[in-house]
Enzyme design. Structure first.
Site, PDB file in Angstrom:
ATOM      1  N   ALA A  71       0.819  -1.417   0.065  1.00 11.28           N
ATOM      2  CA  ALA A  71       0.039   0.070  -0.027  1.00 11.28           C
ATOM      3  C   ALA A  71       0.685   1.386   0.160  1.00 11.28           C
ATOM      4  CB  ALA A  71      -0.871   0.097   1.308  1.00 11.28           C
ATOM      5  N   ASP A 116       1.610  -9.491   8.150  1.00 12.01           N
ATOM      6  CA  ASP A 116       2.794  -9.017   8.701  1.00 12.01           C
ATOM      7  C   ASP A 116       3.699  -9.647   7.714  1.00 12.01           C
ATOM      8  OD1 ASP A 116       5.296  -8.528   9.947  1.00 12.01           O
ATOM      9  OD2 ASP A 116       4.397  -8.654  11.840  1.00 12.01           O
ATOM     10  N   ASP A 155       9.638  -2.495  -0.611  1.00 11.03           N
ATOM     11  CA  ASP A 155       9.797  -0.853  -0.244  1.00 11.03           C
ATOM     12  C   ASP A 155       9.559  -0.789   1.369  1.00 11.03           C
ATOM     13  OD1 ASP A 155       9.397   1.776   0.037  1.00 11.03           O
ATOM     14  OD2 ASP A 155       7.904   1.963  -1.547  1.00 11.03           O
ATOM     15  N   CYS A 214      12.286   5.406   0.595  1.00 12.76           N
ATOM     16  CA  CYS A 214      12.092   6.765   0.457  1.00 12.76           C
ATOM     17  C   CYS A 214      12.852   7.523   1.601  1.00 12.76           C
ATOM     18  CB  CYS A 214      10.580   7.143   0.300  1.00 12.76           C
ATOM     19  SG  CYS A 214       9.534   6.841   1.618  1.00 12.76           S
TER      20      CYS A 214
END
Length: 425
Positions: free
Chosen positions: A240, A285, A299, A352
């Site tokens: 997500a 998880d 990510d 990020c």
């Protein structure tokens, strides 16, 4: 009764109160219902005003300090900050001043300070825009500026801060075969489309037909680095809100989109439906997940320090206290993901983040821990990749100050890790 413009301003002040008073991110404040009473257009305007105020917070405070003997209560101070920001952006002084006086006057505890708001903002208005433009570019707080300066040097940090202050345009990833001729869009070297004046996203051509999705140009690169092939079993390990899942599915892979938050997966499913793409969504998880995959995109949860140009609330709502736990979690996720990867498979690890501990260092330590792991440098041969962005260990380091002439891009780190095939293959 307040008009819609005043309602949006009051919503922005509520957001600022929660970020600067309670240490909440704007996304958390919105999710808790802070702007629920506003219509969609006013919600968007309130959010924009709050974000712009946070970007210019240092400048606003410097200007206001000249006219205040002591800081007023937070809500009043945030009304002054917002008013100063709007005046700096060229809004009509009488409208801004009247709105902030009206908002303050309605406050059940601080209504008596409306006279202060009126007097201070009129003085600030008389100095605009010269006083605003003479101030330095707002700086990151010391808790974040210090480690970033150590990693990248003072000139780079100054350039990043300029990118943060400028904000972020809207980047789109096109679905294969979609019409790329979106009005006002420019094609970026890496293949994304960029709009500098997007307006309401859902009103743009191609939204309803699912021709594209919102995704920063930097965030679009990890899936391209992974290069999923039709029919491959691919795991998007922290999926997500789903931009990378859509990319993987659009390439024809059999995608499993895993995320710990069912609420966040709801939006991913909505985007899958809008774009006509398919993926298996699993709530769970990442450290407990089992399976065997040809390719994995991880990510990992991180400090998100690479996204400050679009999320200027982050340096004010966070203080770095939880970063150590995030770094440990990233290492655990990467180690577990490696056990799910089939021999000969590949894994893209990305964050990020602008902190090397969440990028370069993670990969260096993973390489030292896994004899069957190598870096696939050939994967970096993508359109638009500057060789200067390639790091010593073979990853890709992106920063907000890169592409300054095009509007920058989010800070990101990514590396494609190759698993050795079985002996004899």
């Amino acid at each position: 009764m307040a008009d819609a413009t005043t309602d949006a301003r009051q919503g922005a002040i509520r957001l600022l109160d929660q970020v600067l008073g309670d240490g909440r991110l704007i996304s958390e404040a919105i999710a808790s219902g802070t702007l629920d009473r506003l219509d969609p257009q006013d919600r968007a305007r309130a959010q924009r005003l709050a974000l712009d105020t946070l970007r210019g917070l240092e400048r606003a405070d410097r200007l206001l300090s000249k006219h205040l003997r002591k800081p007023p209560p937070l809500t009043v101070r945030n009304a002054l900050r917002l008013g100063t920001l709007e005046l700096a952006q060229g809004a009509a002084a009488h409208g801004v001043v009247n709105a902030m006086v009206q908002i303050t006057g309605r406050h059940r505890r601080h209504g008596a300070l409306k006279g202060l708001v009126n007097a201070v903002l009129r003085k600030v208005a008389a100095q605009m825009p010269e006083a605003w433009e003479q101030l330095r570019i707002p700086r990151l707080p010391k808790w974040l500026r210090a480690p970033l300066a150590e990693a990248w040097g003072a000139p780079a940090i100054a350039a990043m801060e300029a990118a943060h202050f400028a904000g972020a345009p809207l980047d789109l990833t096109l679905k294969p075969g979609a019409d790329p001729s979106l009005p006002g869009a420019i094609a970026l070297p890496t293949g994304s489309l960029r709009l500098h004046a997007a307006g309401q996203v859902t009103a743009l051509p191609g939204y309803d037909s699912g021709d594209w999705w919102v995704q920063d140009a930097a965030a679009a690169l990890p899936a391209r680095l992974l290069a999923p092939q039709p029919g491959e079993a691919v795991l998007d390990m922290c999926a997500a809100p789903g931009g990378k899942t859509l990319q993987l599915a659009a390439a024809g892979a059999r995608v499993t989109a895993l995320d710990i938050s069912e609420a966040r997966l709801v939006r991913l499913r909505e985007n899958l439906a809008r774009t006509g793409l398919e993926a298996t969504c699993v709530t769970g998880d990442a450290l407990d997940h089992q399976g065997r995959y040809d390719a994995i995109l991880l990510d990992a949860p991180c400090s998100a320090t690479g996204t400050i140009r679009r999320h200027p609330d982050l340096p004010h709502a966070r203080d770095g206290a939880g970063f150590g736990a995030l770094i440990e979690l990233q290492a655990q996720m990467l180690a577990h993901a490696w056990t799910l990867l089939a021999p000969g498979g590949r894994l893209v690890f990305c964050t990020c983040s602008l902190l090397p501990d969440e990028g370069e260092v993670q990969v260096e330590e993973a390489l030292a821990s896994h004899p069957d792991m190598t870096v696939n440098r050939a994967a970096l041969a993508l359109p638009g990749i500057d060789p200067a962005w390639i790091t010593e260990e073979g990853g890709l380091r992106l920063r907000p100050d890169f592409w300054a002439d095009l509007g920058g891009l989010d800070g990101f780190y990514m590396a494609c890790l190759q698993k050795a095939p079985k002996t004899g293959e």
